[in-house]
Design a protein around this motif. Structure first.
Motif, PDB file in Angstrom:
ATOM      1  N   GLY A  37       0.802  -1.226   0.000  1.00 59.62           N
ATOM      2  CA  GLY A  37       0.000   0.000   0.000  1.00 59.62           C
ATOM      3  C   GLY A  37       0.831   1.271   0.000  1.00 59.62           C
ATOM      4  N   SER A  38       0.164   2.391  -0.143  1.00 61.77           N
ATOM      5  CA  SER A  38       0.844   3.693  -0.084  1.00 61.77           C
ATOM      6  C   SER A  38       0.618   4.314   1.284  1.00 61.77           C
ATOM      7  CB  SER A  38       0.292   4.617  -1.178  1.00 61.77           C
ATOM      8  OG  SER A  38      -1.087   4.822  -1.013  1.00 61.77           O
ATOM      9  N   GLU A  39       1.625   4.976   1.792  1.00 62.32           N
ATOM     10  CA  GLU A  39       1.524   5.628   3.099  1.00 62.32           C
ATOM     11  C   GLU A  39       0.423   6.669   3.092  1.00 62.32           C
ATOM     12  OE1 GLU A  39       2.124   6.438   7.015  1.00 62.32           O
ATOM     13  OE2 GLU A  39       3.067   4.818   5.865  1.00 62.32           O
ATOM     14  N   GLU A  40       0.309   7.413   1.968  1.00 64.33           N
ATOM     15  CA  GLU A  40      -0.730   8.445   1.886  1.00 64.33           C
ATOM     16  C   GLU A  40      -2.123   7.843   1.924  1.00 64.33           C
ATOM     17  OE1 GLU A  40       1.635   7.876  -0.282  1.00 64.33           O
ATOM     18  OE2 GLU A  40       2.751   9.696  -0.817  1.00 64.33           O
ATOM     19  N   GLY A  41      -2.232   6.602   1.461  1.00 61.98           N
ATOM     20  CA  GLY A  41      -3.535   5.952   1.444  1.00 61.98           C
ATOM     21  C   GLY A  41      -4.095   5.697   2.822  1.00 61.98           C
ATOM     22  N   LYS A  42      -3.235   5.701   3.843  1.00 61.79           N
ATOM     23  CA  LYS A  42      -3.693   5.487   5.212  1.00 61.79           C
ATOM     24  C   LYS A  42      -4.676   6.580   5.626  1.00 61.79           C
ATOM     25  CE  LYS A  42      -1.946   4.774   9.909  1.00 61.79           C
ATOM     26  NZ  LYS A  42      -0.736   4.696  10.759  1.00 61.79           N
ATOM     27  N   GLU A  43      -4.407   7.807   5.196  1.00 64.02           N
ATOM     28  CA  GLU A  43      -5.307   8.919   5.530  1.00 64.02           C
ATOM     29  C   GLU A  43      -6.671   8.726   4.864  1.00 64.02           C
ATOM     30  OE1 GLU A  43      -3.556  12.708   4.770  1.00 64.02           O
ATOM     31  OE2 GLU A  43      -1.598  12.121   5.571  1.00 64.02           O
ATOM     32  N   CYS A  44      -6.678   8.224   3.635  1.00 64.82           N
ATOM     33  CA  CYS A  44      -7.945   7.958   2.947  1.00 64.82           C
ATOM     34  C   CYS A  44      -8.766   6.939   3.731  1.00 64.82           C
ATOM     35  CB  CYS A  44      -7.697   7.409   1.546  1.00 64.82           C
ATOM     36  SG  CYS A  44      -6.666   8.421   0.487  1.00 64.82           S
ATOM     37  N   VAL A  45      -8.108   5.867   4.149  1.00 69.65           N
ATOM     38  CA  VAL A  45      -8.789   4.801   4.866  1.00 69.65           C
ATOM     39  C   VAL A  45      -9.366   5.316   6.172  1.00 69.65           C
ATOM     40  CG1 VAL A  45      -8.442   2.611   6.070  1.00 69.65           C
ATOM     41  CG2 VAL A  45      -7.442   2.950   3.810  1.00 69.65           C
ATOM     42  N   GLU A  46      -8.577   6.065   6.921  1.00 67.66           N
ATOM     43  CA  GLU A  46      -9.027   6.552   8.225  1.00 67.66           C
ATOM     44  C   GLU A  46     -10.213   7.506   8.090  1.00 67.66           C
ATOM     45  OE1 GLU A  46      -5.393   8.120   9.749  1.00 67.66           O
ATOM     46  OE2 GLU A  46      -4.849   6.252  10.767  1.00 67.66           O
ATOM     47  N   CYS A  47     -10.238   8.293   7.031  1.00 64.44           N
ATOM     48  CA  CYS A  47     -11.350   9.221   6.811  1.00 64.44           C
ATOM     49  C   CYS A  47     -12.608   8.460   6.398  1.00 64.44           C
ATOM     50  CB  CYS A  47     -10.978  10.251   5.751  1.00 64.44           C
ATOM     51  SG  CYS A  47     -12.287  11.449   5.408  1.00 64.44           S
ATOM     52  N   HIS A  48     -12.455   7.530   5.456  1.00 64.73           N
ATOM     53  CA  HIS A  48     -13.620   6.814   4.944  1.00 64.73           C
ATOM     54  C   HIS A  48     -14.210   5.838   5.961  1.00 64.73           C
ATOM     55  CE1 HIS A  48     -14.074   8.301   0.887  1.00 64.73           C
ATOM     56  NE2 HIS A  48     -12.751   8.280   0.739  1.00 64.73           N
ATOM     57  N   MET A  49     -13.441   5.520   7.009  1.00 64.54           N
ATOM     58  CA  MET A  49     -14.006   4.672   8.057  1.00 64.54           C
ATOM     59  C   MET A  49     -15.228   5.322   8.687  1.00 64.54           C
ATOM     60  SD  MET A  49     -11.076   2.802  10.313  1.00 64.54           S
ATOM     61  CE  MET A  49     -10.202   4.322  10.680  1.00 64.54           C
ATOM     62  N   THR A  50     -15.197   6.632   8.819  1.00 58.18           N
ATOM     63  CA  THR A  50     -16.317   7.343   9.444  1.00 58.18           C
ATOM     64  C   THR A  50     -17.213   8.025   8.418  1.00 58.18           C
ATOM     65  OG1 THR A  50     -14.849   9.252   9.779  1.00 58.18           O
ATOM     66  CG2 THR A  50     -15.109   7.710  11.611  1.00 58.18           C
TER      67      THR A  50
END
Length: 489
Positions: A35-48
């Motif tokens: 995965g991409s490190e930047e993608g972690k922010e996408c995942v954390e946002c879309h969780m909520t």
């Protein structure tokens, strides 16, 4: 106070989801091993923000193997459909070309397939019916949701609302690729099991002119599948018929999946030996070219050779790399059948199919088409389609009832072969097409056309000379044996 409690609850929910988010991630360091490190922010946002989307992704093969949002949605500078979103350049549309980064073989097979060309319906009679006789809104919300449409991009880099959402199988994407992987592998799980179920194909292969899902459901295959769906092993990696499952085939089994010496393919038409869609059916050969294109060539047309540059509109300047004859295509399909059936059984099925198609062609489609040709030569029909009733009648005979009959026979659906098929073909031929012909040209001219094109065909003898007395007597005798003497009036 209430606002503060709500904030605390939301924060708590976020912590819970966050703890679950990466609990099942692959081993190693994000951004380095997966995965991409930047993608972690996408995942954390879309969780909520969109938890349904998040959980579908999280539980998917992508999520469990470290493919995150940006791996699929990241855009490059200059992409017409790229736009700024939380300091990342992304695209809403994930195209087959994007998927080809990890799935190159599937991409190549899809791009040359019938599915990928489904969006090229602009100049077809189907589209004329929709756009003119129906209306553009009906085409947009109807036809194009299966066939696909050209996705347009606005000045902000986002797809226009009149062309998006669209998961049509032949969608024409901004990057030039054709198709939508999510037409079969629904977002964001992209499940193999879901793509292998008949219901996935039934979204589009349904209705009066191509009722494949209805035919499948009434067939022995469909009946056994429904009773044994829990034994189908639909999520298997290789999913080989006769090995990973044996209860029944699905659409994917016959047209795409592996069996015996047949490898899997995303070229859904490769194993088809009859064209069952057109007014008159032909057996079809397949010509493939080095530019990624391919086209069907009806039996009887001269076949090019490997290395030729054919003068064909669909060749697009390419050089022939492979030619599959109709019987070679049939052999590929038979290779799937042999996983569960003997050669005698398979041969019998194809004999019955060929006979039905020949009956439809010879008795109904060819003579009717010949009459239509003569009417045009006589100046009785205009060059515009659908402005005379007789054209509508012929359209429905081949486009609806004729297709149903042919597909019913090809997929072992007896009700669609007869009652929804040949029965209605015959009824509309004798009691709609012929009466309309007489209205159009008069009794004398109509009789000349019927004598020329219908009378020489033995199957129409009953229409000209009445039912054979011996046939009527045989029916009467059987009827009275069952219901009593004098029951048949």
């Amino acid at each position: 106070m209430y606002i503060r409690i709500g904030q605390i609850l939301l924060f708590t929910l976020g912590l819970v989801l966050s703890s679950q988010s990466f609990a099942e991630r692959p081993a190693g360091k994000q951004g380095k091993d997966w995965g991409s490190e930047e993608g972690k922010e996408c995942v954390e946002c879309h969780m909520t923000e969109s938890p349904g989307m998040y959980w579908e992704w999280n539980n998917s093969k992508h999520g469990q193997n470290g493919v995150d949002c940006l791996d699929c949605h990241k855009a490059e500078e200059g992409d017409v459909d790229g736009y700024e979103h939380h300091d990342q350049l992304i695209s809403v549309i994930v195209t087959p070309k994007d998927c080809s980064t990890c799935h190159p073989r599937e991409f190549k097979e899809v791009q040359r397939s019938h599915h990928a060309s489904a969006g090229e319906i602009l100049h077809s009679l189907d589209n004329l019916l929709g756009e003119v006789i129906g209306g553009p809104a009906a085409v947009n919300a109807g036809c194009r949701q299966c066939h696909g449409t050209t996705v347009k991009i606005d000045e902000k880099g986002k797809p226009t609302k009149d062309t998006w959402p669209n998961t049509g199988i032949g969608r024409i994407n901004p990057d030039g690729s054709k198709g939508a992987c999510s037409a079969c592998h629904g977002r964001h799980e992209f499940s193999r099991a879901q793509a292998r179920t008949p219901d996935t194909c039934g979204k589009c292969h349904v209705g009066p002119d191509h009722p494949q899902i209805e035919v499948y459901n009434e067939s022995k295959h469909g009946i056994i599948y429904r009773a044994n769906v829990d034994k189908m092993n639909l999520d298997s990696d290789k999913w080989v018929a006769g090995v990973d499952y044996s209860a029944a085939p699905t659409c994917a089994t016959c047209h795409m999946s592996a069996s015996g010496d047949q490898p899997k393919t995303h070229d859904v038409g490769e194993r088809i030996s009859w064209n069952l869609r057109s007014p008159i059916s032909n057996k079809i050969n397949l010509v493939r070219l080095d530019n990624g294109h391919q086209y069907d060539l009806p039996e009887g047309k001269p076949l090019p050779k490997v290395g030729d540059k054919p003068d064909h509109p669909k060749a697009k300047g390419g050089t022939v790399t492979e030619v599959l004859t109709w019987d070679e295509r049939r052999a590929k399909m038979e290779g799937i059948c042999y996983a569960c059936h003997t050669s005698e059984y398979v041969d019998g099925h194809y004999k019955q199919l060929d006979d039905l198609v020949d009956l439809y062609n010879t008795k109904f489609a060819k003579p009717i088409a010949a009459v239509i040709t003569d009417l045009k030569a006589m100046g009785k029909l205009t060059s515009a389609p659908f402005d005379e009733k007789i054209e509508w009648v012929w359209w429905e005979i081949w486009h609806h009832e004729g297709r149903r009959a042919r597909h019913g026979a090809s997929m072992s659906g007896p009700d669609y072969t007869w009652w929804h098929g040949i029965y209605e073909v015959a009824k509309h031929t004798y009691f709609e097409f012929i009466p309309e012909l007489k209205k159009l040209v008069g009794e004398v001219e109509a009789q000349k056309l019927l004598d020329k094109h219908f009378r020489p065909i033995e199957g129409h003898d009953w229409f000209f000379n009445g039912l054979n007395p011996a046939q009527i007597e045989a029916v009467r005798k059987g009827y009275e044996e069952r219901y009593g003497k004098g029951a048949m009036k």
